[in-house]
Design a protein around this motif. Structure first.
Motif, mmCIF file in Angstrom:
data_model
loop_
_atom_site.group_PDB
_atom_site.id
_atom_site.type_symbol
_atom_site.label_atom_id
_atom_site.label_comp_id
_atom_site.label_asym_id
_atom_site.label_seq_id
_atom_site.Cartn_x
_atom_site.Cartn_y
_atom_site.Cartn_z
ATOM 1 N N VAL A 59 8.892 1.223 -8.538
ATOM 2 C CA VAL A 59 8.667 2.626 -8.218
ATOM 3 C C VAL A 59 7.506 2.711 -7.249
ATOM 4 N N LYS A 60 7.567 3.716 -6.383
ATOM 5 C CA LYS A 60 6.458 3.913 -5.453
ATOM 6 C C LYS A 60 6.294 5.393 -5.160
ATOM 7 N N ALA A 61 5.092 5.752 -4.745
ATOM 8 C CA ALA A 61 4.787 7.133 -4.391
ATOM 9 C C ALA A 61 3.814 7.125 -3.231
ATOM 10 N N ASN A 62 3.993 8.071 -2.331
ATOM 11 C CA ASN A 62 3.129 8.201 -1.161
ATOM 12 C C ASN A 62 2.716 9.647 -0.989
ATOM 13 N N ALA A 63 1.444 9.848 -0.716
ATOM 14 C CA ALA A 63 0.981 11.175 -0.326
ATOM 15 C C ALA A 63 1.057 11.201 1.191
ATOM 16 N N ARG A 64 1.791 12.112 1.724
ATOM 17 C CA ARG A 64 1.968 12.127 3.183
ATOM 18 C C ARG A 64 0.764 12.719 3.899
ATOM 19 N N ALA A 65 -0.119 13.340 3.147
ATOM 20 C CA ALA A 65 -1.291 13.958 3.760
ATOM 21 C C ALA A 65 -2.442 13.880 2.779
ATOM 22 N N GLY A 66 -3.629 14.022 3.287
ATOM 23 C CA GLY A 66 -4.799 14.083 2.430
ATOM 24 C C GLY A 66 -5.483 12.752 2.263
ATOM 25 N N TYR A 67 -6.610 12.830 1.613
ATOM 26 C CA TYR A 67 -7.445 11.647 1.416
ATOM 27 C C TYR A 67 -7.829 11.490 -0.044
ATOM 28 N N GLY A 68 -7.052 12.057 -0.970
ATOM 29 C CA GLY A 68 -7.365 11.995 -2.395
ATOM 30 C C GLY A 68 -7.252 10.575 -2.930
ATOM 31 N N MET A 97 -2.465 4.397 3.616
ATOM 32 C CA MET A 97 -1.592 4.195 4.761
ATOM 33 C C MET A 97 -1.759 5.356 5.735
ATOM 34 N N MET A 98 -1.490 5.096 6.965
ATOM 35 C CA MET A 98 -1.566 6.151 7.967
ATOM 36 C C MET A 98 -0.292 6.985 7.879
ATOM 37 N N SER A 99 -0.455 8.288 7.952
ATOM 38 C CA SER A 99 0.695 9.184 7.945
ATOM 39 C C SER A 99 0.539 10.172 9.089
ATOM 40 N N ALA A 104 -5.541 7.989 6.273
ATOM 41 C CA ALA A 104 -5.626 7.149 5.078
ATOM 42 C C ALA A 104 -5.054 7.861 3.854
ATOM 43 N N ALA A 105 -3.786 8.196 3.886
ATOM 44 C CA ALA A 105 -3.133 8.862 2.753
ATOM 45 C C ALA A 105 -2.905 7.838 1.633
ATOM 46 N N PRO A 106 -3.115 8.243 0.375
ATOM 47 C CA PRO A 106 -2.926 7.302 -0.729
ATOM 48 C C PRO A 106 -1.459 6.907 -0.918
ATOM 49 N N THR A 107 -1.267 5.684 -1.378
ATOM 50 C CA THR A 107 0.049 5.157 -1.711
ATOM 51 C C THR A 107 -0.084 4.302 -2.961
ATOM 52 N N ALA A 108 0.939 4.255 -3.786
ATOM 53 C CA ALA A 108 0.906 3.453 -5.019
ATOM 54 C C ALA A 108 2.297 2.933 -5.331
ATOM 55 N N ASN A 109 2.355 1.760 -5.985
ATOM 56 C CA ASN A 109 3.635 1.207 -6.411
ATOM 57 C C ASN A 109 3.430 0.371 -7.664
ATOM 58 N N GLY A 110 4.492 0.154 -8.395
ATOM 59 C CA GLY A 110 4.425 -0.646 -9.605
ATOM 60 C C GLY A 110 5.817 -1.027 -10.075
#
Length: 129
Positions: A59-68, A97-99, A104-110
């Motif tokens: 599974v993965k998730a990406n924030a397309r905007a923001g710096y949270g 990751m750059m969006s 530097a938008a956050p990204t996560a996977n597991g």
């Protein structure tokens, strides 16, 4: 002419707002049968040796905007895992990751897993979502 400008403005705003939303996805590696309705443990840890489990996918998730922070994506990881029938996401890694709207938008996977002995979930560190 005024209707063209109005249409262009609405189209631009719709595209802009849609591209700011966080997104998530999953890649199943095993047939889960059905989704899971309970809380899902999200942890950076790996499973202890000997824990009986089934790997259901990634599974993965990406924030397309923001710096949270990356942790704000954990509920999205849990939702994707729940849809696969998993009760835990292990080995969670995060980064930036750059969006289109952020440098530097956050990204996560597991890895989405179904742990056979659900009482073993309480012994693992992490967030139950």
């Amino acid at each position: 002419m005024q209707s063209i400008y109005r249409f262009a403005t609405v189209a631009f705003l719709s595209l802009t707002l849609a591209s700011c939303a966080s997104v998530s996805s999953s890649v199943p590696t095993a047939e889960s049968g059905s989704s899971y309705a309970g809380k899902v443990l999200v942890t950076q840890s790996e499973l202890p040796e000997g824990t009986s489990h089934t790997v259901l996918g990634t599974v993965k998730a990406n924030a397309r905007a923001g710096y949270g922070n990356v942790e704000r994506l954990y509920p999205l990881l849990a939702d994707e895992a729940r849809a696969l029938g998993a009760n835990a996401v292990v080995g969670v890694e995060g980064g930036r990751m750059m969006s289109m709207w952020s440098w530097a938008a956050p990204t996560a996977n597991g890895t989405a897993v179904r742990i056979d002995n659900e009482s073993a979930l309480s012994a693992l560190p992490g967030d139950s979502l």
